[in-house]
Scaffold this active site. Structure first.
Site, mmCIF file in Angstrom:
data_model
loop_
_atom_site.group_PDB
_atom_site.id
_atom_site.type_symbol
_atom_site.label_atom_id
_atom_site.label_comp_id
_atom_site.label_asym_id
_atom_site.label_seq_id
_atom_site.Cartn_x
_atom_site.Cartn_y
_atom_site.Cartn_z
ATOM 1 N N LYS A 280 0.844 -1.199 0.000
ATOM 2 C CA LYS A 280 0.000 0.000 0.000
ATOM 3 C C LYS A 280 0.877 1.246 0.000
ATOM 4 O O LYS A 280 1.959 1.235 0.588
ATOM 5 C CB LYS A 280 -0.841 0.039 1.284
ATOM 6 C CG LYS A 280 -2.020 -0.892 1.300
ATOM 7 C CD LYS A 280 -2.802 -0.708 2.601
ATOM 8 C CE LYS A 280 -3.916 -1.720 2.728
ATOM 9 N NZ LYS A 280 -4.983 -1.550 1.747
ATOM 10 N N ARG A 354 -10.232 -11.573 2.135
ATOM 11 C CA ARG A 354 -11.088 -12.635 1.575
ATOM 12 C C ARG A 354 -10.367 -13.975 1.599
ATOM 13 O O ARG A 354 -10.983 -15.017 1.771
ATOM 14 C CB ARG A 354 -11.500 -12.234 0.150
ATOM 15 C CG ARG A 354 -10.335 -12.051 -0.784
ATOM 16 C CD ARG A 354 -10.692 -11.269 -2.046
ATOM 17 N NE ARG A 354 -10.887 -9.845 -1.782
ATOM 18 C CZ ARG A 354 -11.234 -8.955 -2.694
ATOM 19 N NH1 ARG A 354 -11.429 -9.328 -3.945
ATOM 20 N NH2 ARG A 354 -11.388 -7.684 -2.382
HETATM 21 N N1 BES Z 1 -8.026 -3.763 4.536
HETATM 22 C C1 BES Z 1 -8.228 -3.376 3.203
HETATM 23 C C2 BES Z 1 -9.563 -2.653 2.984
HETATM 24 C C3 BES Z 1 -9.727 -1.316 3.642
HETATM 25 C C4 BES Z 1 -9.395 -0.162 2.990
HETATM 26 C C5 BES Z 1 -10.267 -1.233 4.910
HETATM 27 C C6 BES Z 1 -9.575 1.065 3.601
HETATM 28 C C7 BES Z 1 -10.461 0.000 5.518
HETATM 29 C C8 BES Z 1 -10.109 1.139 4.861
HETATM 30 C C9 BES Z 1 -8.217 -4.586 2.274
HETATM 31 O O1 BES Z 1 -7.414 -5.636 2.674
HETATM 32 C C10 BES Z 1 -7.709 -4.123 0.957
HETATM 33 O O2 BES Z 1 -6.598 -3.695 0.896
HETATM 34 N N2 BES Z 1 -8.552 -4.217 -0.068
HETATM 35 C C11 BES Z 1 -8.198 -3.814 -1.364
HETATM 36 C C12 BES Z 1 -8.762 -4.827 -2.329
HETATM 37 C C13 BES Z 1 -8.246 -4.667 -3.747
HETATM 38 C C14 BES Z 1 -6.780 -4.949 -3.811
HETATM 39 C C15 BES Z 1 -9.019 -5.611 -4.638
HETATM 40 C C16 BES Z 1 -8.802 -2.416 -1.621
HETATM 41 O O3 BES Z 1 -9.890 -2.151 -1.131
HETATM 42 O O4 BES Z 1 -8.157 -1.628 -2.267
HETATM 43 ZN ZN ZN Z 2 -5.408 -5.445 2.035
#
Ligand code: BES
Ligand code: ZN
Ligand code: ZN
Length: 503
Positions: A280, A354
Site C-alpha cells: 500500500k 477474503r
Molecule cells: N483492509 C483493506 C480494505 C480497507 C481499505 C479497509 C480502507 C479500511 C479502509 C483490504 O485488505 C484491501 O486492501 N482491499 C483492497 C482490495 C483490492 C486490492 C481488490 C482495496 O480495497 O483496495
Molecule cells: Zn489489504
C-alpha cells in the site's frame, strides 16, 4: 460509572451536578409552557424562561442550553437538549444525545448527572434508557493511555448517572444492565483497535479469547497455531501469513447457552495490513491497524454473551495474521489451497482479507452446523466509495436473515445497506490456473467481488451474511459518540441479532 433509576415526582428535588432534559422542538413560548420547564422556571424565579426567550431556544436538534441554578433547585446545572420535531427518534440520534450529555457533564466537571427520561414517542422508557446509557458511555470514551499527560478537556470525572422517571418498572434495571455490558464491550473493542499494531498481534487476540474462556463457564476456546493449521490444510491463511514474523492464529470460540439455534460469527483479524508485496502507499497504510476490527467485534460479542447468557449456541471464528511484505511473503501469481481443497490464485496480496476468510468459512463448513453465518470484515475500500464512512455494506443470500439484520440495524442505530451478490460477476473471479482468483479483472464492483469470493467458501445451504465494515469500523472524523479511531462497529448489531434468535 454507576447507572441508577430514580422515580421522582418533582424534578426540582433531584440532586445532581447536572440535570439534563430533552426538549422537543416548537417555539420558545411552547417550550416554556411545558410541564417540567414551567416547574423549574417557577423555582428559579423566571430566570429559565427569560434565558430560553433571550436565546430563542426552541428545542432544535443539536442545540443545547445550560444554566446555573444558584441553589434554587437541588441540581447545580440545568442542561436542555433540543431533540428536533420528529416524534420518533432514531436509535443513533438517542445515542448521540447520551454522548452530548456526557460531554456536557465533562465540561461542568460534574460527578453526578441526572437525565430526565422522556415519556413521549413510540419507544418504551427502558429502550430510551438503554440507548442513552450507551451514548453516555460512548461520549465518555477516550483512548489516551499512551499519552503522558491527560488532556484537561478529556478528563472525565463523572461517576453517577441517575435516570429520572415517573414510575420505575423491573424491565428498566434489566435494560440498564444489558446496555452497560454491551457498551463496555464496544469500548473494549475500541481499545483493541486503537492499540498500536505491534501490541494487537494475533497472539494478543488469541490471549484475549483464552482469557474469556477462562473466566466464563459458558465460553470455551480452541486456538489453532501454525503447525496445526498446516495439518488442517489451512493454506489460504498460511499463505497470507508467510510474510509475517508474528505467528498466525486461528481462533474458535464457542458459547453454549442452550436454546435450539446455532449462529456462527466470523471476523477478519488482519492485525496490520501493509498490502504485502502489493504494498500500500504510505497514506493508505496509516490506519491499517483497523484491519482486525471484525475480530475485535467477534471477541466483544463473546464478552457480552458470557455476561448476558442468552439461550443460543454461538461459534466465533477469527483468522488472525499480519499481512507483511518480505522475502518469504506470498507473491502475486502464487497459488494457495484453502482448507476445503479449493485453490486460490493470489494476484494481489492486498486483497488478503477474503483469502484468510476462505479458510474460516471452510473450517465452519467442516466443523459447525450453523443456522446462520455472519462475517464482519474491513474488506474493501470500494465499499467505502459506495456507502461512505458511516454505513456498512450488507451482502446476504437469505431473505429471512436479511430482514432480521435490517431490523437489528434499525434497533441499534448501526447502519447497513444491502448490495447485491451479482451472480454474473462470479465469472470475473475465474482463474486460468486455479479454481478462483482473489481479484477481479476490473476494479468496478470491488465490494461485490470481495463478497462473491467469500461466498465461494461458505458452507452449502447455509444462510450467510457478509458485512463489509471498512467504512464504519474506524472514525476519521469525530462525532459526540465516536472519537477518532476504532468505533467498535457491529457488536451491538450482532448481539441484537443473536438475541433475536435465542429461544
Ligand atoms: N483492509 C483493506 C480494505 C480497507 C481499505 C479497509 C480502507 C479500511 C479502509 C483490504 O485488505 C484491501 O486492501 N482491499 C483492497 C482490495 C483490492 C486490492 C481488490 C482495496 O480495497 O483496495
Ligand atoms: Zn489489504
Ligand atoms: Zn485488509
Amino acid at each position: 460509572m454507576k447507572f441508577t433509576i430514580q422515580p421522582t415526582t418533582y424534578i426540582t428535588t433531584v440532586s445532581a451536578d447536572v440535570l439534563a432534559l430533552f426538549i422537543p422542538e416548537s417555539d420558545p413560548d411552547t417550550v416554556i409552557a411545558s410541564a417540567d420547564i414551567a416547574l423549574l422556571d417557577r423555582s428559579l424565579g423566571g430566570v429559565l424562561s427569560s434565558v430560553i426567550r433571550d436565546e430563542h431556544f426552541s428545542g432544535a436538534s443539536g442545540k443545547t442550553l445550560s444554566l446555573h441554578s444558584h441553589g434554587k433547585i437541588s441540581a447545580t446545572h440545568i442542561v436542555l437538549i433540543g431533540v428536533g420535531k420528529k416524534p420518533e427518534r432514531m436509535a443513533d440520534e438517542l445515542i448521540t444525545d447520551g454522548a452530548i450529555i456526557a460531554k456536557n457533564a465533562a465540561r461542568h466537571h460534574a460527578r453526578n448527572v441526572a437525565i430526565v427520561v422522556p415519556t413521549v414517542g413510540p419507544d418504551s422508557q427502558e429502550q430510551l434508557m438503554s440507548l442513552l446509557t450507551e451514548g453516555v458511555l460512548f461520549g465518555n470514551y477516550t483512548f489516551n493511555k499512551h499519552k503522558k499527560k491527560e488532556d484537561e478537556d478529556t478528563k472525565h470525572l463523572f461517576e453517577n448517572v441517575i435516570f429520572v422517571v415517573s414510575h420505575e418498572i423491573p424491565q428498566m434495571t434489566v435494560a440498564l444492565k444489558e446496555a452497560e455490558a454491551i457498551a463496555q464491550a464496544v469500548c473494549d473493542a475500541r481499545d483493541l483497535i486503537n492499540e498500536p499494531p505491534s501490541i494487537t498481534t494475533p497472539e494478543h487476540l488469541s490471549g484475549i479469547a483464552q482469557g474469556l474462556a477462562k473466566s466464563s463457564k459458558s465460553v470455551s476456546v480452541s486456538v489453532i497455531n501454525k503447525k496445526e493449521m498446516e495439518s488442517l490444510g489451512m493454506g489460504a491463511l498460511l499463505g497470507i501469513a508467510k510474510g509475517a514474523t508474528e505467528e498466525p492464529k486461528f481462533i474458535h470460540l464457542t458459547y453454549k447457552g442452550g436454546g435450539s439455534k446455532t449462529v456462527t460469527v466470523v471476523g477478519k483479524g488482519i492485525t496490520f495490513d501493509t498490502g504485502g508485496l502489493s504494498l500500500k502507499p504510505p497514506a493508505s497504510m496509516e490506519t491499517m491497524k483497523l484491519d482486525m476490527s471484525g475480530a475485535a467485534a467477534v471477541l466483544s460479542v463473546f464478552t457480552v454473551l458470557a455476561q448476558l447468557k442468552p439461550k443460543i449456541t454461538v461459534h466465533g471464528l477469527i483468522s488472525a495474521t499480519e499481512n507483511m511484505p518480505g522475502p518469504h511473503a506470498v507473491k502475486p501469481g502464487d497459488i494457495v489451497t484453502a482448507m476445503n481443497g479449493k485453490t486460490i490464485e493470489i494476484l494481489n496480496t492486498d486483497a488478503e482479507g477474503r483469502v484468510v476468510l476462505a479458510d474460516a468459512m471452510s473450517y465452519a463448513a467442516k466443523n459447525i452446523k450453523s443456522d446462520a453465518i455472519i462475517d464482519l470484515a474491513t474488506l474493501t475500500g470500494a465499499c467505502m466509495v459506495a456507502l461512505g464512512e458511516d454505513v456498512a455494506g450488507l451482502f446476504v443470500n437469505d431473505p429471512v436473515l436479511r430482514d432480521a439484520l435490517v431490523t437489528s440495524a434499525k434497533r441499534t442505530g448501526e447502519r447497513i445497506w444491502e448490495l447485491p451478490l451479482v451472480e454474473e460477476y462470479k465469472d470475473l473471479l475465474k482463474s486460468p490456473v486455479a479454481d478462483i482468483k482473489n481479484i477481479a479483472k476490473t476494479r468496478y464492483g470491488g465490494a461485490i467481488e470481495g463478497a462473491l469470493f467469500i461466498g465461494a467458501f461458505v458452507p452449502e445451504n447455509t444462510p450467510w451474511a457478509h458485512l463489509d465494515i471498512a467504512g464504519p469500523a474506524f472514525a476519521e472524523k469525530e462525532s459526540p459518540a465516536t472519537p477518532l479511531g476504532g468505533t467498535g462497529f457491529g457488536i451491538r448489531l450482532l448481539y441484537d441479532y443473536i438475541r433475536s434468535q435465542s429461544n
